[in-house]
Design an enzyme around this catalytic site. Structure first.
Site, PDB file in Angstrom:
ATOM      1  N   CYS A 187      11.454   4.078  85.794  1.00 29.17           N
ATOM      2  CA  CYS A 187      10.698   3.820  87.013  1.00 29.17           C
ATOM      3  C   CYS A 187       9.485   4.741  87.103  1.00 29.17           C
ATOM      4  O   CYS A 187       9.472   5.819  86.497  1.00 29.17           O
ATOM      5  CB  CYS A 187      11.579   4.045  88.220  1.00 29.17           C
ATOM      6  SG  CYS A 187      13.094   3.098  88.184  1.00 29.17           S
ATOM      7  N   ARG A 202       6.110   3.175  80.622  1.00 24.25           N
ATOM      8  CA  ARG A 202       7.450   3.727  80.798  1.00 24.25           C
ATOM      9  C   ARG A 202       8.518   2.644  80.799  1.00 24.25           C
ATOM     10  O   ARG A 202       9.692   2.940  80.611  1.00 24.25           O
ATOM     11  CB  ARG A 202       7.521   4.493  82.124  1.00 24.25           C
ATOM     12  CG  ARG A 202       6.641   5.721  82.168  1.00 24.25           C
ATOM     13  CD  ARG A 202       6.524   6.249  83.574  1.00 24.25           C
ATOM     14  NE  ARG A 202       7.793   6.741  84.072  1.00 24.25           N
ATOM     15  CZ  ARG A 202       8.144   8.020  84.095  1.00 24.25           C
ATOM     16  NH1 ARG A 202       7.331   8.927  83.627  1.00 24.25           N
ATOM     17  NH2 ARG A 202       9.308   8.391  84.568  1.00 24.25           N
ATOM     18  N   TRP A 256      12.642  -0.051  87.097  1.00 23.95           N
ATOM     19  CA  TRP A 256      13.456  -0.494  85.956  1.00 23.95           C
ATOM     20  C   TRP A 256      14.861  -0.647  86.514  1.00 23.95           C
ATOM     21  O   TRP A 256      15.490   0.338  86.912  1.00 23.95           O
ATOM     22  CB  TRP A 256      13.412   0.566  84.840  1.00 23.95           C
ATOM     23  CG  TRP A 256      14.034   0.142  83.555  1.00 23.95           C
ATOM     24  CD1 TRP A 256      13.452  -0.582  82.555  1.00 23.95           C
ATOM     25  CD2 TRP A 256      15.357   0.445  83.108  1.00 23.95           C
ATOM     26  NE1 TRP A 256      14.333  -0.756  81.519  1.00 23.95           N
ATOM     27  CE2 TRP A 256      15.512  -0.134  81.837  1.00 23.95           C
ATOM     28  CE3 TRP A 256      16.435   1.146  83.644  1.00 23.95           C
ATOM     29  CZ2 TRP A 256      16.685  -0.036  81.091  1.00 23.95           C
ATOM     30  CZ3 TRP A 256      17.605   1.244  82.912  1.00 23.95           C
ATOM     31  CH2 TRP A 256      17.725   0.661  81.647  1.00 23.95           C
ATOM     32  N   ASN A 265      12.712   7.408  92.190  1.00 22.62           N
ATOM     33  CA  ASN A 265      13.205   7.388  90.808  1.00 22.62           C
ATOM     34  C   ASN A 265      14.507   8.172  90.799  1.00 22.62           C
ATOM     35  O   ASN A 265      14.625   9.185  91.491  1.00 22.62           O
ATOM     36  CB  ASN A 265      12.228   8.088  89.859  1.00 22.62           C
ATOM     37  CG  ASN A 265      10.967   7.292  89.632  1.00 22.62           C
ATOM     38  OD1 ASN A 265      10.838   6.180  90.112  1.00 22.62           O
ATOM     39  ND2 ASN A 265      10.026   7.874  88.908  1.00 22.62           N
ATOM     40  N   GLY A 266      15.451   7.764  89.974  1.00 22.22           N
ATOM     41  CA  GLY A 266      16.728   8.479  89.896  1.00 22.22           C
ATOM     42  C   GLY A 266      17.844   7.627  90.464  1.00 22.22           C
ATOM     43  O   GLY A 266      17.670   6.420  90.699  1.00 22.22           O
ATOM     44  N   GLU A 274      16.060   5.617  61.255  1.00 26.49           N
ATOM     45  CA  GLU A 274      14.857   5.545  62.090  1.00 26.49           C
ATOM     46  C   GLU A 274      14.049   4.282  61.759  1.00 26.49           C
ATOM     47  O   GLU A 274      13.515   3.622  62.652  1.00 26.49           O
ATOM     48  CB  GLU A 274      14.017   6.820  61.895  1.00 26.49           C
ATOM     49  CG  GLU A 274      12.688   6.844  62.605  1.00 26.49           C
ATOM     50  CD  GLU A 274      12.764   6.682  64.134  1.00 26.49           C
ATOM     51  OE1 GLU A 274      13.853   6.731  64.710  1.00 26.49           O
ATOM     52  OE2 GLU A 274      11.692   6.464  64.732  1.00 26.49           O
ATOM     53  N   LYS A 290      13.142   1.383  64.451  1.00 28.66           N
ATOM     54  CA  LYS A 290      11.767   0.932  64.724  1.00 28.66           C
ATOM     55  C   LYS A 290      11.684  -0.580  64.623  1.00 28.66           C
ATOM     56  O   LYS A 290      11.087  -1.232  65.463  1.00 28.66           O
ATOM     57  CB  LYS A 290      10.776   1.534  63.717  1.00 28.66           C
ATOM     58  CG  LYS A 290      10.235   2.899  63.916  1.00 28.66           C
ATOM     59  CD  LYS A 290       9.485   3.222  65.147  1.00 28.66           C
ATOM     60  CE  LYS A 290      10.376   3.474  66.326  1.00 28.66           C
ATOM     61  NZ  LYS A 290      10.845   4.816  66.553  1.00 28.66           N
ATOM     62  N   GLU A 334      13.695  -2.444  67.564  1.00 24.59           N
ATOM     63  CA  GLU A 334      13.231  -2.331  68.948  1.00 24.59           C
ATOM     64  C   GLU A 334      11.917  -3.073  69.202  1.00 24.59           C
ATOM     65  O   GLU A 334      11.683  -3.519  70.312  1.00 24.59           O
ATOM     66  CB  GLU A 334      13.157  -0.882  69.421  1.00 24.59           C
ATOM     67  CG  GLU A 334      12.095  -0.025  68.811  1.00 24.59           C
ATOM     68  CD  GLU A 334      12.106   1.405  69.376  1.00 24.59           C
ATOM     69  OE1 GLU A 334      12.450   1.609  70.537  1.00 24.59           O
ATOM     70  OE2 GLU A 334      11.735   2.322  68.614  1.00 24.59           O
ATOM     71  N   HIS A 388      31.465  -0.049  51.771  1.00 27.83           N
ATOM     72  CA  HIS A 388      32.686   0.123  52.569  1.00 27.83           C
ATOM     73  C   HIS A 388      32.760  -0.895  53.691  1.00 27.83           C
ATOM     74  O   HIS A 388      33.521  -0.721  54.638  1.00 27.83           O
ATOM     75  CB  HIS A 388      32.752   1.551  53.118  1.00 27.83           C
ATOM     76  CG  HIS A 388      32.848   2.588  52.039  1.00 27.83           C
ATOM     77  ND1 HIS A 388      33.989   2.781  51.303  1.00 27.83           N
ATOM     78  CD2 HIS A 388      31.930   3.435  51.529  1.00 27.83           C
ATOM     79  CE1 HIS A 388      33.778   3.734  50.396  1.00 27.83           C
ATOM     80  NE2 HIS A 388      32.522   4.142  50.511  1.00 27.83           N
ATOM     81  N   LYS A 433      10.323   3.900  78.306  1.00 33.54           N
ATOM     82  CA  LYS A 433       9.826   5.007  77.481  1.00 33.54           C
ATOM     83  C   LYS A 433      10.674   6.250  77.673  1.00 33.54           C
ATOM     84  O   LYS A 433      10.986   6.943  76.716  1.00 33.54           O
ATOM     85  CB  LYS A 433       8.353   5.286  77.824  1.00 33.54           C
ATOM     86  CG  LYS A 433       7.724   6.404  77.000  1.00 33.54           C
ATOM     87  CD  LYS A 433       7.714   6.070  75.515  1.00 33.54           C
ATOM     88  CE  LYS A 433       7.130   7.178  74.661  1.00 33.54           C
ATOM     89  NZ  LYS A 433       7.472   6.978  73.228  1.00 33.54           N
TER      90      LYS A 433
END
Ligand code: M6R
Length: 613
Positions: free
Chosen positions: A2, A27, A79, A105-106, A486, A490, A493, A509, A608
């Protein structure tokens, strides 16, 4: 996640709020809203989707005159957490009287109990949010002094908040407060801007005040007065942001991600500058705030982080063990405090975070502090919550990272971790000669990365062959294992291709059962110890029809031979090589996503900075 913007001054608040929200779009959010104060009334417009929808709707709802004349307001990008992204759930929320508006926010953890208590007093709620409950609570506490009402309400709140509150009964101020969710106040000339992130302030002023936890600020156009929640005055210095507004613009690139990939040589130069001692073969990291003697007494390094920062930590694990000869481990930050970690004052806990706001990493820091460990942070955003909570730490100096997909933060994190390992190592068994050699390799990182970026067109051509795939496997071993993880993160996402990273030995395995004719396997097979074994694993994949894209070392014909196609990176120290290798994978993911027509900078469902647990 948010975002908050608030404005009080003489200028057109609506335009300032909308452009502030636009700067916070990176964000991640799914609805937006804005409240203006006009003629002692609060007027609200909300919309689902983008800030541009909000802007259009506001221009339809409100007359051009109103749009022009209102000089005070608050705005928000949400968000979704409590309830879906609908207009009803979007902020700002009003109290029962409709005269107090709140953006938040929160998370108010005890909102259910508060809501039922307020319902018992006759309050009615129109949304599913915890924020509306807080707005009503403030209204319920308001006996004629908004500041005191916010104090009283926040005393009853369990959880986290960054808030801005507006009341039509007290039109000459905005009240802001924080606990666990950042609030920055830009102090201009006859105006003030409140935001959850300095990027919304940059265009107006460089002078800012950061609120600490449990600070509450009375913000007018001419003054900012800060108190604690017991109404006792506290002093917060005015800091200079030292950032150019252009740092948060695309600068001619199609996407922020592409810009940030290209910025890496410069970002890395900034992260490394002045921190290497080439003569002593060591590094100078004043932010660690400790002497070589204290470092020598540490018995263990524990790194915590999430997502890309977790992968950087995993490279760091190899570096600390190999260079510094010290036990090192990585813990997923979300799990850290729940496993009751065994920590003492000889344990060196490094919290790694680009944003410095990730809720799980912050919680891990608090747990490590509680247990008396030696805690520091490796953070990019100056003044962020984790940086402040740890007190000591090393900033990345990578510059603002806007794209949700982290790129330059990772390469700067790994570079700084290498320098930290070098500093620790030189206090132990790493020789001056070894140190000097590694320091020179670290110094060359920006140049190595620039060479990989120079292969952009070649990588774009290769990416064309992967746009129709729905699955991909990434493999690597040693420090190239986290690089594989990583790379997979990338790709998934931003392109929405299902990509998994595995240790090269792990495929057989289980996951190898998924390989079919043409399944892409991206093998990070640079010429580092263990490469031969990785080449063996690649043969196993080939035998099952997989299509292999290799990341290999320049001139390594043996590796080139087992690949269907490859991207080569310059030869360097095996740990340093993780950085150019990951850059090749960043560029590859970017082009696959671009060719698939994906919304690269703001992928669906992602934020973000992840400020909820
Ligand atoms: O700001 P942080 O480094 O703490 O963020 C951690 C993760 O949320 C972040 O790295 C995330 O995984 C990125 N989307 C990866 O590109």
């Amino acid at each position: 996640m948010c975002g908050i913007v608030g404005y009080i001054g003489k200028a057109n608040a609506a335009s300032i709020l909308i452009s502030g929200l636009k700067r916070l779009e990176y964000r991640g959010y799914d609805s937006a809203g804005m409240a203006l104060l006009d003629d002692e009334r609060i007027l609200i417009t909300k919309s689902t989707g983008k800030v541009s929808n909000l802007s259009e709707k506001a221009r339809t709802n409100w007359s051009p005159e109103l749009f022009q004349r209102a000089t005070t307001g608050i705005a928000h990008t949400r968000w979704a957490t409590h309830g879906p992204p609908t207009e009803a759930n979007a902020h700002p929320h009003l109290d029962q009287s409709g005269e107090i508006a709140l953006v938040h926010n929160g998370i108010v953890e005890n909102y259910r109990a508060l809501r039922s208590r307020l319902e018992g007093k006759g309050h009615h709620f129109y949304s599913e949010t915890d924020t509306e409950v807080l707005a009503h609570l403030i209204g319920d506490c308001d006996k004629g002094d908004l500041f005191q009402a916010v104090c009283d309400a926040l005393h009853q709140v369990e959880g986290t908040f960054g808030i801005a509150v507006l009341s039509s009964r007290e039109p000459d101020r905005i009240i802001a407060a924080r606990r666990g969710s950042p609030i920055v106040i830009g102090v201009g000339d006859g105006e003030a801007i409140i935001a959850s992130d300095a990027s919304a302030i940059l265009a107006h002023t460089q002078r800012v005040m950061y609120l600490d936890d449990n600070d509450i600020a009375n913000v007018t156009m001419d003054s900012v007065e800060i108190r604690d929640l017991n109404n006792v005055p506290v002093t917060r210095e005015i800091a200079e942001l030292g950032l150019d507004a252009s740092a948060t613009e695309k600068g001619g690139f199609a996407h922020f991600m592409l810009k940030e990939i290209h910025e890496q040589p410069e970002a890395l130069t900034n992260a490394i500058r002045g921190r290497l001692d080439l003569q002593l073969g060591s590094s100078v990291l004043a932010g660690m705030g400790t002497s070589q003697r204290e470092l020598a007494e540490l018995s263990r390094v524990v790194m915590v982080g999430c997502g890309t920062s977790l992968h950087a930590a995993m490279v760091g694990e190899y570096a600390f063990e190999d260079i510094a000869d010290i036990n090192a481990e990585v813990q997923q930050a979300a799990e850290f405090r729940y496993r009751n970690p065994i920590l003492g004052n000889r344990d060196f806990v490094i919290a790694i975070s680009q944003s410095g706001e990730t809720a799980d990493t912050l919680a891990a820091v608090k747990e490590a502090n509680q247990k008396g460990a030696f805690v520091m942070s490796l953070v990019n955003v100056v003044g962020s919550t984790i940086a402040r909570e740890t007190g000591r730490g090393v900033y990345l100096h990578a510059g603002p990272e806007i794209s949700v997909a982290s790129t330059k933060a990772f390469t700067c994190q790994v570079s700084v971790l290498l320098m930290m390992a070098l500093k620790l190592g030189r206090g132990r068994r790493y020789s001056r000669e070894e140190g000097m050699k590694l320091a020179r390799e670290i110094e060359s990182i920006p140049e190595l990365v620039a060479r990989v970026i120079g292969k952009n067109d070649l990588i774009a051509d290769i990416a064309e062959g992967y746009t129709k795939d729905e699955h991909a496997f990434y493999i690597g071993r040693g420090p190239m294992y986290p690089v594989a993880l990583e790379g997979a993160l990338k790709l998934k996402e931003i392109s929405y291709i299902h990509a998994e990273g595995y240790h090269a030995a792990e495929l057989k395995h289980g996951p190898i059962a998924l390989l079919q004719e043409g399944t892409p396997v991206i093998a990070v097979a640079c010429d580092v110890p263990g490469k031969d074994k990785t080449l063996g694993n690649i043969e196993e994949c080939r035998a099952r029809g997989a299509r292999i894209l290799g990341i290999i070392t320049e001139g390594d014909d043996e590796a080139a031979e087992v690949m269907d196609e490859f991207i080569s990176i310059p030869r360097t120290h095996p740990l340093v090589a993780t950085i150019p290798a990951v850059v090749a994978l960043q560029i590859f993911s970017y082009h696959v996503a671009r060719l698939r027509g994906c919304e690269i900078d703001q992928p669906r469902n992602l934020a973000k900075s992840v400020t909820v647990e």
